[in-house]
Design a protein around this motif. Structure first.
Motif, PDB file in Angstrom:
ATOM      1  N   MET A   1      34.590  52.900  40.474  1.00 24.68           N
ATOM      2  CA  MET A   1      33.792  52.021  41.308  1.00 24.68           C
ATOM      3  C   MET A   1      33.820  50.624  40.691  1.00 24.68           C
ATOM      4  O   MET A   1      33.643  50.466  39.492  1.00 24.68           O
ATOM      5  CB  MET A   1      32.355  52.531  41.399  1.00 24.68           C
ATOM      6  N   LEU A   2      34.034  49.642  41.529  1.00 27.96           N
ATOM      7  CA  LEU A   2      34.040  48.259  41.066  1.00 27.96           C
ATOM      8  C   LEU A   2      32.857  47.533  41.700  1.00 27.96           C
ATOM      9  O   LEU A   2      32.822  47.304  42.908  1.00 27.96           O
ATOM     10  CB  LEU A   2      35.351  47.564  41.438  1.00 27.96           C
ATOM     11  N   LEU A   3      31.881  47.210  40.872  1.00 18.95           N
ATOM     12  CA  LEU A   3      30.691  46.491  41.304  1.00 18.95           C
ATOM     13  C   LEU A   3      30.794  45.073  40.754  1.00 18.95           C
ATOM     14  O   LEU A   3      30.915  44.883  39.544  1.00 18.95           O
ATOM     15  CB  LEU A   3      29.435  47.178  40.769  1.00 18.95           C
ATOM     16  N   ALA A  30      40.487  38.736  46.836  1.00 22.14           N
ATOM     17  CA  ALA A  30      41.895  38.797  46.446  1.00 22.14           C
ATOM     18  C   ALA A  30      42.164  39.701  45.239  1.00 22.14           C
ATOM     19  O   ALA A  30      43.317  39.849  44.835  1.00 22.14           O
ATOM     20  CB  ALA A  30      42.395  37.381  46.128  1.00 22.14           C
ATOM     21  N   LEU A  31      41.132  40.298  44.682  1.00 18.21           N
ATOM     22  CA  LEU A  31      41.348  41.171  43.518  1.00 18.21           C
ATOM     23  C   LEU A  31      42.300  42.311  43.887  1.00 18.21           C
ATOM     24  O   LEU A  31      42.243  42.835  45.005  1.00 18.21           O
ATOM     25  CB  LEU A  31      40.024  41.747  43.027  1.00 18.21           C
ATOM     26  N   PRO A  32      43.167  42.712  42.945  1.00 15.06           N
ATOM     27  CA  PRO A  32      44.107  43.801  43.250  1.00 15.06           C
ATOM     28  C   PRO A  32      43.388  45.118  43.554  1.00 15.06           C
ATOM     29  O   PRO A  32      43.843  45.902  44.365  1.00 15.06           O
ATOM     30  CB  PRO A  32      44.965  43.929  42.000  1.00 15.06           C
ATOM     31  N   ARG A  33      42.285  45.342  42.907  1.00 21.08           N
ATOM     32  CA  ARG A  33      41.463  46.528  43.195  1.00 21.08           C
ATOM     33  C   ARG A  33      40.290  46.070  44.059  1.00 21.08           C
ATOM     34  O   ARG A  33      39.557  45.153  43.686  1.00 21.08           O
ATOM     35  CB  ARG A  33      40.954  47.117  41.880  1.00 21.08           C
ATOM     36  N   PRO A  34      40.080  46.695  45.208  1.00 18.94           N
ATOM     37  CA  PRO A  34      39.006  46.240  46.096  1.00 18.94           C
ATOM     38  C   PRO A  34      37.616  46.411  45.476  1.00 18.94           C
ATOM     39  O   PRO A  34      37.353  47.388  44.786  1.00 18.94           O
ATOM     40  CB  PRO A  34      39.148  47.117  47.335  1.00 18.94           C
ATOM     41  N   VAL A  35      36.768  45.465  45.754  1.00 18.34           N
ATOM     42  CA  VAL A  35      35.376  45.520  45.300  1.00 18.34           C
ATOM     43  C   VAL A  35      34.646  46.569  46.149  1.00 18.34           C
ATOM     44  O   VAL A  35      34.807  46.594  47.374  1.00 18.34           O
ATOM     45  CB  VAL A  35      34.715  44.126  45.454  1.00 18.34           C
ATOM     46  N   ASP A  36      33.867  47.434  45.506  1.00 18.91           N
ATOM     47  CA  ASP A  36      33.100  48.437  46.240  1.00 18.91           C
ATOM     48  C   ASP A  36      31.778  47.871  46.748  1.00 18.91           C
ATOM     49  O   ASP A  36      31.280  48.289  47.789  1.00 18.91           O
ATOM     50  CB  ASP A  36      32.838  49.658  45.357  1.00 18.91           C
ATOM     51  N   ALA A  37      31.197  46.941  45.992  1.00 15.85           N
ATOM     52  CA  ALA A  37      29.938  46.299  46.414  1.00 15.85           C
ATOM     53  C   ALA A  37      29.756  45.030  45.590  1.00 15.85           C
ATOM     54  O   ALA A  37      30.228  44.929  44.452  1.00 15.85           O
ATOM     55  CB  ALA A  37      28.751  47.228  46.225  1.00 15.85           C
ATOM     56  N   LEU A  38      29.051  44.083  46.180  1.00 13.22           N
ATOM     57  CA  LEU A  38      28.739  42.820  45.510  1.00 13.22           C
ATOM     58  C   LEU A  38      27.230  42.684  45.410  1.00 13.22           C
ATOM     59  O   LEU A  38      26.517  42.758  46.409  1.00 13.22           O
ATOM     60  CB  LEU A  38      29.304  41.637  46.300  1.00 13.22           C
ATOM     61  N   LEU A  39      26.740  42.494  44.210  1.00 18.15           N
ATOM     62  CA  LEU A  39      25.326  42.253  43.962  1.00 18.15           C
ATOM     63  C   LEU A  39      25.145  40.749  43.800  1.00 18.15           C
ATOM     64  O   LEU A  39      25.757  40.137  42.926  1.00 18.15           O
ATOM     65  CB  LEU A  39      24.889  42.994  42.698  1.00 18.15           C
ATOM     66  N   VAL A  40      24.331  40.152  44.665  1.00 22.07           N
ATOM     67  CA  VAL A  40      24.069  38.709  44.620  1.00 22.07           C
ATOM     68  C   VAL A  40      22.648  38.548  44.083  1.00 22.07           C
ATOM     69  O   VAL A  40      21.682  38.821  44.781  1.00 22.07           O
ATOM     70  CB  VAL A  40      24.207  38.052  46.003  1.00 22.07           C
ATOM     71  N   THR A  41      22.541  38.121  42.828  1.00 18.52           N
ATOM     72  CA  THR A  41      21.237  38.036  42.177  1.00 18.52           C
ATOM     73  C   THR A  41      20.799  36.589  41.992  1.00 18.52           C
ATOM     74  O   THR A  41      21.599  35.668  42.051  1.00 18.52           O
ATOM     75  CB  THR A  41      21.273  38.729  40.799  1.00 18.52           C
ATOM     76  N   GLY A  42      19.520  36.430  41.743  1.00 16.28           N
ATOM     77  CA  GLY A  42      18.983  35.096  41.488  1.00 16.28           C
ATOM     78  C   GLY A  42      18.840  34.305  42.768  1.00 16.28           C
ATOM     79  O   GLY A  42      18.788  34.865  43.861  1.00 16.28           O
ATOM     80  N   SER A  61      29.997  36.770  53.823  1.00 18.32           N
ATOM     81  CA  SER A  61      30.532  37.801  54.697  1.00 18.32           C
ATOM     82  C   SER A  61      31.766  38.405  54.018  1.00 18.32           C
ATOM     83  O   SER A  61      32.631  37.663  53.524  1.00 18.32           O
ATOM     84  CB  SER A  61      30.825  37.175  56.051  1.00 18.32           C
ATOM     85  N   ALA A  62      31.815  39.733  53.943  1.00 17.63           N
ATOM     86  CA  ALA A  62      32.885  40.375  53.178  1.00 17.63           C
ATOM     87  C   ALA A  62      33.165  41.768  53.723  1.00 17.63           C
ATOM     88  O   ALA A  62      32.332  42.356  54.411  1.00 17.63           O
ATOM     89  CB  ALA A  62      32.464  40.461  51.708  1.00 17.63           C
ATOM     90  N   PRO A  63      34.335  42.310  53.384  1.00 24.58           N
ATOM     91  CA  PRO A  63      34.675  43.668  53.821  1.00 24.58           C
ATOM     92  C   PRO A  63      33.993  44.749  52.969  1.00 24.58           C
ATOM     93  O   PRO A  63      34.236  45.920  53.153  1.00 24.58           O
ATOM     94  CB  PRO A  63      36.196  43.717  53.651  1.00 24.58           C
ATOM     95  N   PHE A  64      33.163  44.341  52.032  1.00 28.14           N
ATOM     96  CA  PHE A  64      32.434  45.279  51.170  1.00 28.14           C
ATOM     97  C   PHE A  64      30.936  44.971  51.292  1.00 28.14           C
ATOM     98  O   PHE A  64      30.557  43.878  51.724  1.00 28.14           O
ATOM     99  CB  PHE A  64      32.894  45.147  49.711  1.00 28.14           C
ATOM    100  N   PRO A  65      30.071  45.931  50.953  1.00 25.70           N
ATOM    101  CA  PRO A  65      28.629  45.681  51.041  1.00 25.70           C
ATOM    102  C   PRO A  65      28.191  44.546  50.106  1.00 25.70           C
ATOM    103  O   PRO A  65      28.662  44.450  48.979  1.00 25.70           O
ATOM    104  CB  PRO A  65      27.995  47.003  50.591  1.00 25.70           C
TER     105      PRO A  65
END
Length: 107
Positions: A1-3, A30-42, A61-65
């Protein structure tokens, strides 16, 4: 999993803040391994205005949560909605009665 995590965007309508956030999202997409989720903090927004959150929604807006965790500059009613909650909602805590054990009687 890539967070992935990004923090304190402080989007304020300025070209600098917009460009910085957009470059970060381009990098994550553009990462070679797709991001599973993005946490936007602060602080997502700088002043908590509706225009800043519209900008955030467009940029993030992204193809991942995308999971927002707001900071002190953010106005909760205007935040973009995250994914739906799963599982039962927890009931609010009920106040407890004061613990009277092991207390010395008032003199």
């Amino acid at each position: 999993m890539l967070l992935a995590q990004i923090s304190d965007l402080h989007l304020d309508g300025s070209e600098r803040a917009t460009r910085r956030a957009a470059r970060t999202m381009e990098y994550l997409r553009a990462l070679p391994r797709p991001v599973d989720a993005l946490l936007v903090t602060g602080d997502i927004a700088d002043h908590g205005t509706e225009a800043e959150y519209e900008e955030a929604a467009r940029i993030l807006s992204a193809p991942f949560p995308v999971l927002p965790c707001p900071g002190n500059h953010d106005a909760p009613p205007r935040l973009p909605q995250g994914p739906p909650r799963r599982g039962p909602r927890r009931r609010p805590r009920q106040p407890r009665a004061p613990d009277r054990r092991n207390r010395h009687p008032d003199v």
